[in-house]
Design a protein around this motif. Structure first.
Motif, PDB file in Angstrom:
ATOM      1  N   CYS A  63      -2.042   3.678 -15.061  1.00  0.00           N
ATOM      2  CA  CYS A  63      -1.731   4.703 -14.372  1.00  0.00           C
ATOM      3  C   CYS A  63      -1.556   6.163 -15.065  1.00  0.00           C
ATOM      4  O   CYS A  63      -2.251   6.970 -14.636  1.00  0.00           O
ATOM      5  CB  CYS A  63      -0.587   4.741 -13.270  1.00  0.00           C
ATOM      6  N   GLN A  79      -5.413  -1.752 -11.025  1.00  0.00           N
ATOM      7  CA  GLN A  79      -4.064  -1.578 -10.489  1.00  0.00           C
ATOM      8  C   GLN A  79      -3.803  -2.519  -9.104  1.00  0.00           C
ATOM      9  O   GLN A  79      -2.878  -3.208  -9.209  1.00  0.00           O
ATOM     10  CB  GLN A  79      -3.725  -0.001  -9.903  1.00  0.00           C
ATOM     11  N   PHE A  80      -4.843  -2.528  -8.460  1.00  0.00           N
ATOM     12  CA  PHE A  80      -4.831  -3.424  -7.257  1.00  0.00           C
ATOM     13  C   PHE A  80      -4.617  -4.995  -7.445  1.00  0.00           C
ATOM     14  O   PHE A  80      -3.873  -5.628  -7.051  1.00  0.00           O
ATOM     15  CB  PHE A  80      -6.306  -3.450  -6.332  1.00  0.00           C
ATOM     16  N   ILE A  88      -1.156  -5.519  -9.005  1.00  0.00           N
ATOM     17  CA  ILE A  88      -0.124  -5.345  -7.935  1.00  0.00           C
ATOM     18  C   ILE A  88       0.022  -6.557  -7.080  1.00  0.00           C
ATOM     19  O   ILE A  88       0.922  -7.498  -6.640  1.00  0.00           O
ATOM     20  CB  ILE A  88      -0.070  -4.049  -7.043  1.00  0.00           C
ATOM     21  N   ILE A 133       6.036   0.405  -8.086  1.00  0.00           N
ATOM     22  CA  ILE A 133       4.579   0.578  -7.836  1.00  0.00           C
ATOM     23  C   ILE A 133       4.535   1.963  -7.028  1.00  0.00           C
ATOM     24  O   ILE A 133       3.523   2.573  -7.172  1.00  0.00           O
ATOM     25  CB  ILE A 133       4.466  -0.616  -6.824  1.00  0.00           C
ATOM     26  N   GLY A 141       1.958   5.009  -8.376  1.00  0.00           N
ATOM     27  CA  GLY A 141       1.092   5.522  -7.243  1.00  0.00           C
ATOM     28  C   GLY A 141       1.267   7.154  -7.492  1.00  0.00           C
ATOM     29  O   GLY A 141       0.164   8.001  -7.538  1.00  0.00           O
ATOM     30  N   SER A 165      -2.183   7.439  -3.653  1.00  0.00           N
ATOM     31  CA  SER A 165      -2.351   6.283  -4.263  1.00  0.00           C
ATOM     32  C   SER A 165      -0.980   5.298  -4.030  1.00  0.00           C
ATOM     33  O   SER A 165      -1.172   4.083  -3.833  1.00  0.00           O
ATOM     34  CB  SER A 165      -2.554   6.277  -5.856  1.00  0.00           C
ATOM     35  N   TYR A 215      -1.034   1.750  -2.601  1.00  0.00           N
ATOM     36  CA  TYR A 215      -0.645   0.402  -3.481  1.00  0.00           C
ATOM     37  C   TYR A 215       0.404  -0.304  -2.683  1.00  0.00           C
ATOM     38  O   TYR A 215       0.578  -1.462  -2.743  1.00  0.00           O
ATOM     39  CB  TYR A 215       0.127   1.055  -4.750  1.00  0.00           C
ATOM     40  N   GLY A 264      -6.365  -1.300   1.175  1.00  0.00           N
ATOM     41  CA  GLY A 264      -5.986  -0.337   0.126  1.00  0.00           C
ATOM     42  C   GLY A 264      -7.036   0.728   0.111  1.00  0.00           C
ATOM     43  O   GLY A 264      -6.666   2.005   0.059  1.00  0.00           O
TER      44      GLY A 264
END
Lengths: 285, 171
Positions: free
Chosen positions: B25, B44-45, B48, B64, B68, B82, B86, B119
């Protein structure tokens, strides 16, 4: 039926509210906090903008430091790739050198002629703008934005909308200013729209980024005729923000659209100059 | 001393996914390439979704949320865009974890589609309604598609990592 709805409700409620052994916040609370922050950010209040500017500066610096291993690995890779191809390049350069030696005499003559013509026309050899040089500290691509962050901000006199040059050619414009950093929206970004003029015809157009390397020329007059090699693109200054006459790129005519090959490669921007103002002599002309 | 070192080792291994998420990030790390323009994916998706689903004690919701916010600042998105996206991916993962008894790669993979859709819908909704930015729909489509396709690869890598944590902690 009602049992399955109950199960769904229980599972969702549990997912939203349960904190678990190591979770300090529930999802529900964090979603509410996110909505609150989002609303505050969109309210565009002066104290919030000031706070965001401070946060941006801090995070950009941390980000620049944390990106150094990536930059180092890219530099190392480039170094090895260059070493591999250095022999072939050397051979090619030798033959090019021979060619250049032959044309050198001709070039010298042309240079002398050019210098004398410039003296006659009293053209400025320096940049016609007051420039602030800056280094790109962060270049993170995303499907949403093609932009880079530089290490100069409002403390160096940078303001929103100012044109940014890379080796004398337009690279983008300033879209965010913090105290010690700024964000440049590159010309190939989907949100970039620049009024331009195509020389030598003088056609007015809008240079629109499409998210690819070459932006497109839109709103050209009907029945226009453009040529790949002859037509160059300059800023028109019609928006009243960008200065007129900054070189942008060369026209590429394709089947259904007219593209622009940018003089400033969006992938190769490391140092830039922000044009703060036109020099006094240029304004008077 | 040995106990302190063991705890330290355990903590470092358990922090691995969080460090990776923060690094992605906050740094210049990007998964979009100019030379093959359609290829990009949302790592990232994947991180997570996997860790909230398989071992929520590794990745806290608060972190998290912070990741974001970092991502929004770096990408110049409206703050908390974000973060919300997230958190909704986390919500889907937490729901699937609560609703299923035995999970496998295939159940994880196909429920991940719902997480990607939700998302990205949050991104779409917030950017198109509350910011001036344009969205290139085909880029987002390819991003989602490759995120979905690559999930099993990262699932395998993270499974191995999870086993490594388990072995190290119990060694």
């Amino acid at each position: 039926m009602s049992t399955s709805r109950d199960d769904f409700g229980i599972a969702i409620r549990s997912a939203l509210l349960q904190r678990g052994a190591k979770q300090k916040f529930s999802l529900f609370v964090l979603i509410l906090v996110s909505i609150f922050i989002f609303t505050l950010d969109n309210a565009n209040l002066k104290p919030i903008n000031f706070l965001r500017s401070l946060i941006n500066d801090g995070i950009y610096r941390i980000s620049a430091i944390s990106s150094s291993p990536i930059k180092f690995s890219e530099t190392t890779k480039d170094f090895f790739v260059k070493q591999v191809f250095v022999y072939k390049e050397n051979e090619r350069l030798k033959s090019e050198l021979e060619q250049l030696k032959k044309s050198n005499l001709n070039s010298l003559y042309l240079k002398t002629e050019n210098d004398s013509l410039q003296n006659i026309l009293q053209l400025k050899k320096d940049s016609p703008y007051t420039l602030v040089n800056a280094k790109v500290i962060l270049d993170k691509g995303s499907p949403y934005l093609n932009s880079v962050i530089i290490n100069k901000g409002s403390n160096s006199g940078i303001k929103l909308g100012m044109p940014v040059l890379n080796q004398g050619f337009l690279a983008g414009r300033i879209v965010e200013v913090n105290f010690t950093s700024s964000r440049i929206l590159l010309l190939n970004d989907l949100n970039s729209r620049i009024p331009v003029v195509v020389s030598p015809n003088g056609f007015q157009a809008i240079l629109s980024g499409v998210g690819k390397k070459e932006p497109t020329l839109q709103y050209l007059p009907e029945n226009f005729e453009l040529n790949d090699k002859e037509n160059l693109i300059f800023t028109s200054g019609k928006d009243g923000i960008l200065f007129p006459g900054i070189a942008v790129g060369q026209v590429i005519v394709e089947e259904n659209e007219v593209l622009a090959k940018l003089f400033s490669d969006p992938d190769q921007i490391f140092f830039v100059s922000v044009a703060l103002d036109q020099a006094k002599e240029e304004r008077e002309r | 001393m040995a106990l302190i070192f063991k705890n330290f080792k355990e903590n470092i291994f358990r922090l691995g996914p969080l460090i990776l998420l923060v690094y992605i990030c906050i740094s210049e790390f990007h998964t979009q390439f100019y030379y093959w323009e359609i290829f990009s994916f949302n790592l990232q998706f994947i991180i997570i979704y996997y860790w909230i689903l398989r071992d929520p004690s590794i990745l806290g919701y608060g972190f998290i949320f912070l990741c974001g916010l970092f991502n929004d600042v770096i990408l110049s998105l409206p703050l908390a865009t974000s973060a919300m996206s997230y958190l909704f991916v986390s919500l889907v993962a937490a729901y699937v974890r609560n609703a299923t008894v035995r999970s496998s790669l295939f159940t994880d993979w196909f429920t991940f589609v719902v997480a990607i859709l939700i998302g990205n819908f949050i991104y779409f909704f917030l950017i198109s309604n509350f910011s001036n930015g344009n969205i290139k729909y085909d880029d987002i489509f390819y991003n989602s598609l490759f995120t979905f396709i690559l999930y099993p690869v990262f699932w395998g890598v993270f499974e191995l990592y999870k086993k490594l944590i388990f072995v190290r902690v119990n060694a």
